[in-house]
Design a protein around this motif. Sequence first.
Motif, PDB file in Angstrom:
ATOM      1  N   THR A 212       0.720  -0.947  -0.080  1.00  0.00           N
ATOM      2  CA  THR A 212      -0.013  -0.651   0.297  1.00  0.00           C
ATOM      3  C   THR A 212       1.024   1.427  -0.212  1.00  0.00           C
ATOM      4  O   THR A 212       0.791   1.962  -0.586  1.00  0.00           O
ATOM      5  CB  THR A 212      -1.137  -0.618   1.323  1.00  0.00           C
ATOM      6  OG1 THR A 212      -1.651  -1.325   1.071  1.00  0.00           O
ATOM      7  CG2 THR A 212      -2.014   1.497   1.079  1.00  0.00           C
ATOM      8  N   ALA A 213       2.008   0.948   0.771  1.00  0.00           N
ATOM      9  CA  ALA A 213       3.093   3.008   1.166  1.00  0.00           C
ATOM     10  C   ALA A 213       3.650   2.047  -0.308  1.00  0.00           C
ATOM     11  O   ALA A 213       4.354   3.026  -1.280  1.00  0.00           O
ATOM     12  CB  ALA A 213       3.744   2.567   2.672  1.00  0.00           C
ATOM     13  N   VAL A 214       4.549   1.089  -0.358  1.00  0.00           N
ATOM     14  CA  VAL A 214       5.789   1.111  -1.119  1.00  0.00           C
ATOM     15  C   VAL A 214       5.738  -0.637  -1.731  1.00  0.00           C
ATOM     16  O   VAL A 214       5.299  -1.821  -0.932  1.00  0.00           O
ATOM     17  CB  VAL A 214       7.706   1.162  -0.282  1.00  0.00           C
ATOM     18  CG1 VAL A 214       8.310   0.607  -1.662  1.00  0.00           C
ATOM     19  CG2 VAL A 214       7.226   2.215   0.637  1.00  0.00           C
ATOM     20  N   GLY A 215       5.144  -0.673  -3.062  1.00  0.00           N
ATOM     21  CA  GLY A 215       5.015  -1.765  -3.794  1.00  0.00           C
ATOM     22  C   GLY A 215       5.971  -1.547  -4.773  1.00  0.00           C
ATOM     23  O   GLY A 215       5.256  -2.694  -6.288  1.00  0.00           O
ATOM     24  N   VAL A 216       7.035  -1.735  -5.326  1.00  0.00           N
ATOM     25  CA  VAL A 216       7.469  -1.166  -6.612  1.00  0.00           C
ATOM     26  C   VAL A 216       7.969  -3.056  -6.907  1.00  0.00           C
ATOM     27  O   VAL A 216       7.190  -2.986  -7.814  1.00  0.00           O
ATOM     28  CB  VAL A 216       8.471  -0.274  -6.010  1.00  0.00           C
ATOM     29  CG1 VAL A 216       9.840  -0.417  -7.448  1.00  0.00           C
ATOM     30  CG2 VAL A 216       8.698   1.060  -6.263  1.00  0.00           C
ATOM     31  N   LYS A 217       8.519  -3.646  -6.097  1.00  0.00           N
ATOM     32  CA  LYS A 217       8.807  -4.687  -6.242  1.00  0.00           C
ATOM     33  C   LYS A 217       7.669  -5.459  -6.624  1.00  0.00           C
ATOM     34  O   LYS A 217       7.671  -6.435  -8.046  1.00  0.00           O
ATOM     35  CB  LYS A 217       9.760  -5.162  -4.993  1.00  0.00           C
ATOM     36  CG  LYS A 217      10.248  -6.958  -5.560  1.00  0.00           C
ATOM     37  CD  LYS A 217      11.574  -7.381  -5.111  1.00  0.00           C
ATOM     38  CE  LYS A 217      11.718  -8.639  -5.022  1.00  0.00           C
ATOM     39  NZ  LYS A 217      10.773  -9.618  -5.534  1.00  0.00           N
ATOM     40  N   MET A 218       6.585  -5.603  -5.776  1.00  0.00           N
ATOM     41  CA  MET A 218       5.497  -6.359  -6.488  1.00  0.00           C
ATOM     42  C   MET A 218       5.078  -5.912  -7.609  1.00  0.00           C
ATOM     43  O   MET A 218       4.559  -6.813  -8.595  1.00  0.00           O
ATOM     44  CB  MET A 218       4.535  -5.853  -5.415  1.00  0.00           C
ATOM     45  CG  MET A 218       3.570  -7.123  -5.208  1.00  0.00           C
ATOM     46  SD  MET A 218       1.990  -6.603  -3.772  1.00  0.00           S
ATOM     47  CE  MET A 218       2.992  -7.335  -2.484  1.00  0.00           C
ATOM     48  N   ALA A 219       4.163  -4.550  -7.901  1.00  0.00           N
ATOM     49  CA  ALA A 219       4.101  -4.154  -9.077  1.00  0.00           C
ATOM     50  C   ALA A 219       5.258  -4.713 -10.187  1.00  0.00           C
ATOM     51  O   ALA A 219       4.568  -5.010 -11.550  1.00  0.00           O
ATOM     52  CB  ALA A 219       3.735  -2.953  -8.769  1.00  0.00           C
ATOM     53  N   VAL A 220       6.141  -4.116  -9.974  1.00  0.00           N
ATOM     54  CA  VAL A 220       7.131  -4.596 -11.525  1.00  0.00           C
ATOM     55  C   VAL A 220       7.431  -6.510 -11.842  1.00  0.00           C
ATOM     56  O   VAL A 220       7.339  -7.067 -12.636  1.00  0.00           O
ATOM     57  CB  VAL A 220       8.865  -4.112 -10.964  1.00  0.00           C
ATOM     58  CG1 VAL A 220      10.149  -4.867 -11.771  1.00  0.00           C
ATOM     59  CG2 VAL A 220       8.211  -2.543 -10.980  1.00  0.00           C
ATOM     60  N   ASP A 221       7.525  -6.762 -10.530  1.00  0.00           N
ATOM     61  CA  ASP A 221       7.489  -7.779 -11.054  1.00  0.00           C
ATOM     62  C   ASP A 221       6.252  -8.564 -11.319  1.00  0.00           C
ATOM     63  O   ASP A 221       6.073  -9.794 -12.795  1.00  0.00           O
ATOM     64  CB  ASP A 221       7.623  -9.218  -9.410  1.00  0.00           C
ATOM     65  CG  ASP A 221       9.325  -8.854  -9.361  1.00  0.00           C
ATOM     66  OD1 ASP A 221       9.836  -8.259  -9.851  1.00  0.00           O
ATOM     67  OD2 ASP A 221      10.091  -9.084  -8.145  1.00  0.00           O
ATOM     68  N   GLU A 222       5.101  -7.928 -10.886  1.00  0.00           N
ATOM     69  CA  GLU A 222       4.452  -8.919 -11.365  1.00  0.00           C
ATOM     70  C   GLU A 222       3.970  -8.664 -12.934  1.00  0.00           C
ATOM     71  O   GLU A 222       3.299  -9.342 -13.520  1.00  0.00           O
ATOM     72  CB  GLU A 222       2.729  -8.285 -10.688  1.00  0.00           C
ATOM     73  CG  GLU A 222       0.925  -9.294 -11.251  1.00  0.00           C
ATOM     74  CD  GLU A 222       0.557  -8.164 -10.303  1.00  0.00           C
ATOM     75  OE1 GLU A 222      -0.824  -7.506 -10.968  1.00  0.00           O
ATOM     76  OE2 GLU A 222       0.467  -7.982  -9.071  1.00  0.00           O
ATOM     77  N   PHE A 223       3.970  -7.398 -13.053  1.00  0.00           N
ATOM     78  CA  PHE A 223       4.053  -6.973 -14.456  1.00  0.00           C
ATOM     79  C   PHE A 223       4.566  -7.662 -15.557  1.00  0.00           C
ATOM     80  O   PHE A 223       3.981  -7.845 -16.652  1.00  0.00           O
ATOM     81  CB  PHE A 223       4.302  -5.796 -14.547  1.00  0.00           C
ATOM     82  CG  PHE A 223       4.214  -4.701 -16.108  1.00  0.00           C
ATOM     83  CD1 PHE A 223       2.873  -4.048 -16.260  1.00  0.00           C
ATOM     84  CD2 PHE A 223       5.468  -4.054 -17.061  1.00  0.00           C
ATOM     85  CE1 PHE A 223       2.221  -3.346 -17.296  1.00  0.00           C
ATOM     86  CE2 PHE A 223       5.514  -3.820 -18.179  1.00  0.00           C
ATOM     87  CZ  PHE A 223       3.668  -3.296 -17.961  1.00  0.00           C
ATOM     88  N   ALA A 224       6.170  -7.777 -15.240  1.00  0.00           N
ATOM     89  CA  ALA A 224       7.046  -8.452 -16.129  1.00  0.00           C
ATOM     90  C   ALA A 224       7.055  -9.595 -16.649  1.00  0.00           C
ATOM     91  O   ALA A 224       6.692  -9.926 -17.185  1.00  0.00           O
ATOM     92  CB  ALA A 224       8.257  -8.312 -15.124  1.00  0.00           C
ATOM     93  N   HIS A 225       5.812 -10.633 -15.234  1.00  0.00           N
ATOM     94  CA  HIS A 225       5.690 -12.122 -15.174  1.00  0.00           C
ATOM     95  C   HIS A 225       4.832 -11.712 -16.275  1.00  0.00           C
ATOM     96  O   HIS A 225       4.507 -13.531 -16.912  1.00  0.00           O
ATOM     97  CB  HIS A 225       5.262 -12.491 -13.722  1.00  0.00           C
ATOM     98  CG  HIS A 225       5.043 -14.177 -14.091  1.00  0.00           C
ATOM     99  ND1 HIS A 225       5.741 -14.697 -14.560  1.00  0.00           N
ATOM    100  CD2 HIS A 225       3.747 -14.232 -13.728  1.00  0.00           C
ATOM    101  CE1 HIS A 225       5.144 -16.355 -14.713  1.00  0.00           C
ATOM    102  NE2 HIS A 225       4.067 -15.952 -13.799  1.00  0.00           N
TER     103      HIS A 225
END
Length: 253
Positions: A212-225
Amino acid sequence: LKRSSPMAPLGARWLCPMPSSAATALALLLALCAGAAAPAAAAATDWTLPVPRPPQPAGFGFRALGGFLQQNLGNAFGVLLGVGSGQLALELLDTWPQGVLFLVDPYIHLRRGYDRPENVDDYEQQRMYEHLRNVLHDKPGVQGRYSFVREFSFAVPKIWREKQWGPDPRFIYLDANPSYGAVMTDLRAWWPILADSGTIGGTNYSTLGDGTAVGVKMAVDEFAHGLGLQVFVTSDPSGPSWLLLKEASAGGR
């Protein structure tokens, strides 16, 4: 930009001198990208769910980003999402002397969804903008190489195409709201307008809690996958940057 054979190691294809460790890491990217689409026959018989690729080292640190862009992209349009005081903008204009940067930031206080120290009030936002504008106005060597865009980042790609601002950008860097929702929104908005053989990246490849506050890795990994892309990270020990390369075959995915 001159590129060699599609099957050459990435360091050679981009004509960028890299340390041997970087060349090894980036050569792996080429192999992974080349094998992203499995043969149809194999797909028909392989029912194993795809496993997300672990991030690979980019082979350089954040401070070398401008040099990487200069050597690999040269004269090209870039976009910086989230400008703030302008430290990164000034650095990229210095270290990427052939680059033209669109500086995207509404410079307003966000009342919801961005509870961070840099989300200062409207007065301070305007003061930051005016100070950076004056610094750039007086800075030698950057005239005609930057343009402020005071708009929310996710709205700009549509305007870019409608107003025909120029060629599609070959570099896009996310340095704004690091929440999962904001990063994913920017990725989905900007990926289609990123030029083939371009690079999209951003700061702070990390996630705290549910993102919710910091989710860069979660979003990038999901998008890339979802697109079968390889994530690359810089060598910085804390809060590394991330990079995704858009191969020509990716088209507008």
